[in-house]
Design an enzyme around this catalytic site. Structure first.
Site, mmCIF file in Angstrom:
data_model
loop_
_atom_site.group_PDB
_atom_site.id
_atom_site.type_symbol
_atom_site.label_atom_id
_atom_site.label_comp_id
_atom_site.label_asym_id
_atom_site.label_seq_id
_atom_site.Cartn_x
_atom_site.Cartn_y
_atom_site.Cartn_z
ATOM 1 C CB CYS A 169 4.686 -10.411 -38.511
ATOM 2 S SG CYS A 169 6.784 -10.594 -38.013
ATOM 3 C CG HIS B 188 4.762 -8.099 -33.172
ATOM 4 N ND1 HIS B 188 4.532 -7.036 -32.797
ATOM 5 C CD2 HIS B 188 4.757 -8.338 -34.648
ATOM 6 C CE1 HIS B 188 4.091 -6.722 -34.713
ATOM 7 N NE2 HIS B 188 4.449 -7.612 -35.381
#
Length: 541
Positions: A452, A433
């Site tokens: 992440c 992301h």
């Protein structure tokens, strides 16, 4: 060992007469006893293969037809190919199998009966299957090494190996078992190169600690120069000054080792310069084992995230067509990014951030207990998705186990996920992301997230993925982005994602590069390889 020797020590069955050849002397059994000898052979194979499921299955399905001890040139070639492979196993960073090869030879020399013959048949198949499995799919179980290595290594039915050696030219088939990926072959060459350096004494004198920069002179600079020369970064030189050539050599070294490329030999650069050849050799052997864990089918187009390199790449037919810096999980037990492979299915433009429960209970709940208006940028919702009135909720009554709400940050430029996220749904809740924290990408070590993978150039990453399904990917993306609405965009071509961890790899230019063991995982892999019997020249600890 000579091939002729292999053929002279094994039993043969000819014209219903069982014959055992031992260095030219043949012990023959009369035709009347041949049936009993064949039965004894089959029973022996069944007995000694009983503990090896795949081997036992293969012989049951082939009516116990021998592939190693049958008469003729083909069996002789199979034996020769296997014994040679066992003697060369350590070249692949596997345990030395030369003692096993010698033991099998001794067992063949001492064969005196059909039962002995069956035992040899089973022993050769077992040794072969073990070797082929280790070489193709790895010696270790990844999940037993570190709880962050959640990769499921690819597997091959061992029966396939036995059928392959039976049905193909033995030497060629044995060579085909070597992992075919260009990276594995390049690492194999680098391993050989480093072993030669170890034998010659390594890279010589280390560089004294202390900062060295352009314009410096003296013994420390000479040690730096000599180290760079032996490493291949600098041609032979008599200079005692930190001149432009030395500076450029330092920059090349820094680039190859994931360091800030400033041409100054500070503490970090000198620490990497002083690592011995044996340490780099360990990294290469570990990388070879890790390469064996990966499926050979990576995907014609795939995404490769190397955690230690802090990069994310799009690879098309073996060529890197896009690369960006990344941030990975912080080096804490519950934040380290895991290693696994999956398939990217879609992207979400203008995403909401649905806060993971671990973050809610560990980080936000304590703040809410002290102040119900804390973290106002995040909505608190009930099970029906309705926004909770903070002033009417008594957060002091809740604990990690009974907190009943969810938390969500709506789309915005300050959203923790930035303006786009790339999804490959997995049980670890890991994805790629954007991030509003752009300054982190300038750091040398980029381990800051909750797990992440954050991308420095997420828009360009999106354009590259969308280019295969729309004529103007940038305009398409920006049109959705400008709407401000959370929008899911399916990828027409699903893309495999491989999140790996390599402290050694060979670049597209053919030069070995090394990275720091940021999570300490490679040290654990090396320890496990040693316990499994791997030993390298000059590497005993």
């Amino acid at each position: 060992m000579k091939t002729a020797l292999y053929s002279s020590v094994l039993p043969q069955v000819r014209s219903g007469v069982f014959a055992l050849a031992l260095f030219g002397a043949t012990v023959a059994f009369a035709p009347s006893g041949a049936s009993a000898q064949v039965t004894a052979f089959k029973q022996s194979v069944a007995e000694f293969a009983a503990g090896e499921g795949a081997v036992a299955k293969f012989y049951r399905e082939s009516a116990y037809t021998p592939i190693w001890t049958a008469p003729g040139e083909e069996s002789m070639q199979r034996r020769a190919a296997l014994l040679r492979a066992l003697e060369e196993a350590s070249a692949h960073g596997l345990p030395d199998q030369s003692a096993l090869a010698a033991s099998l030879m001794e067992q063949m020399r001492n064969a005196r009966s059909a039962r002995d013959l069956g035992q040899i048949e089973a022993a050769l198949s077992t040794a072969y299957v073990n070797y082929a499995t280790d070489l193709q799919t790895g010696l270790l179980d990844p999940g037993s090494i570190d709880d962050g290595i959640v990769r499921k290594k690819h597997t091959t039915d061992p029966v396939t190996y036995l059928e392959g050696i039976r049905d193909n030219q033995p030497m060629a088939y044995m060579r085909s078992l070597v992992p075919a990926s260009p990276q594995y072959r390049a690492l194999l060459r680098e391993k050989f190169r480093l072993e030669q350096l170890v034998a010659k004494g390594g890279w010589g004198t280390t560089v004294p600690k202390g900062k060295l920069e352009p314009g410096d002179t003296g013994p420390a600079v000479i040690a730096l120069r000599d180290r760079l020369v032996t490493m291949g970064y600098l041609p032979r030189s008599a200079t005692a000054a930190f001149d432009m050539e030395v500076e450029q050599a330092v920059q090349k070294f820094q680039s190859d080792h994931g360091l800030e490329v400033d041409g100054v030999a500070g503490d970090g650069t000198i620490a990497e310069l002083n690592k011995p050849v044996t340490e780099r050799l360990k990294s290469v052997v570990v990388a070879m084992e890790r390469e064996r864990w990966l499926s050979p089918e990576r995907g014609e187009r795939h995404i490769l995230v190397n955690q230690t390199d802090f990069t994310a790449k799009i690879v098309d037919r073996g060529d890197v067509t896009f690369e960006t810096r990344s941030v990975i999980g912080k080096n804490q037990h519950d934040r380290r990014s895991p290693e696994f492979s999956d398939v990217m299915e879609h992207m979400i433009i203008n995403p909401s951030w649905h806060v993971p429960r671990s973050i809610i209970t560990k980080e936000y709940l304590p703040k809410l207990r002290n102040n119900p208006n804390a973290v106002r940028h995040i909505l608190i919702t009930d099970r029906q998705g309705r926004v909770v009135d903070r002033n009417s909720a008594d957060f002091s009554q809740y604990t990690r186990s009974n907190f009943p709400y969810s938390m969500r940050q709506p789309p915005s430029r300050s959203n923790a996920l930035g303006l786009v996220k790339f999804m490959f749904p997995n049980k670890y809740n890991i994805y790629l992301h954007d991030t509003p924290q752009k300054s982190l990408f300038s750091r040398e070590v980029r381990a800051f997230s909750h797990g992440c993978i954050r991308l420095a150039q997420p828009f360009e990453f999106a354009y590259a993925l969308l280019a295969r399904q729309t004529e103007d990917p940038k305009a398409f993306f920006q049109r959705i982005l400008s709407s401000g609405k959370e929008t899911k965009v399916e990828l027409e071509q699903k893309v495999p994602v491989h999140i790996i961890y390599r402290t050694a790899y060979v670049s597209g230019k053919g030069r070995a590069e090394f990275r720091r063991d940021v999570y300490g995982r490679d040290a654990k892999v090396w320890d496990a390889l040693q316990r499994a019997g791997v030993a390298l020249p000059g590497v005993q600890g």
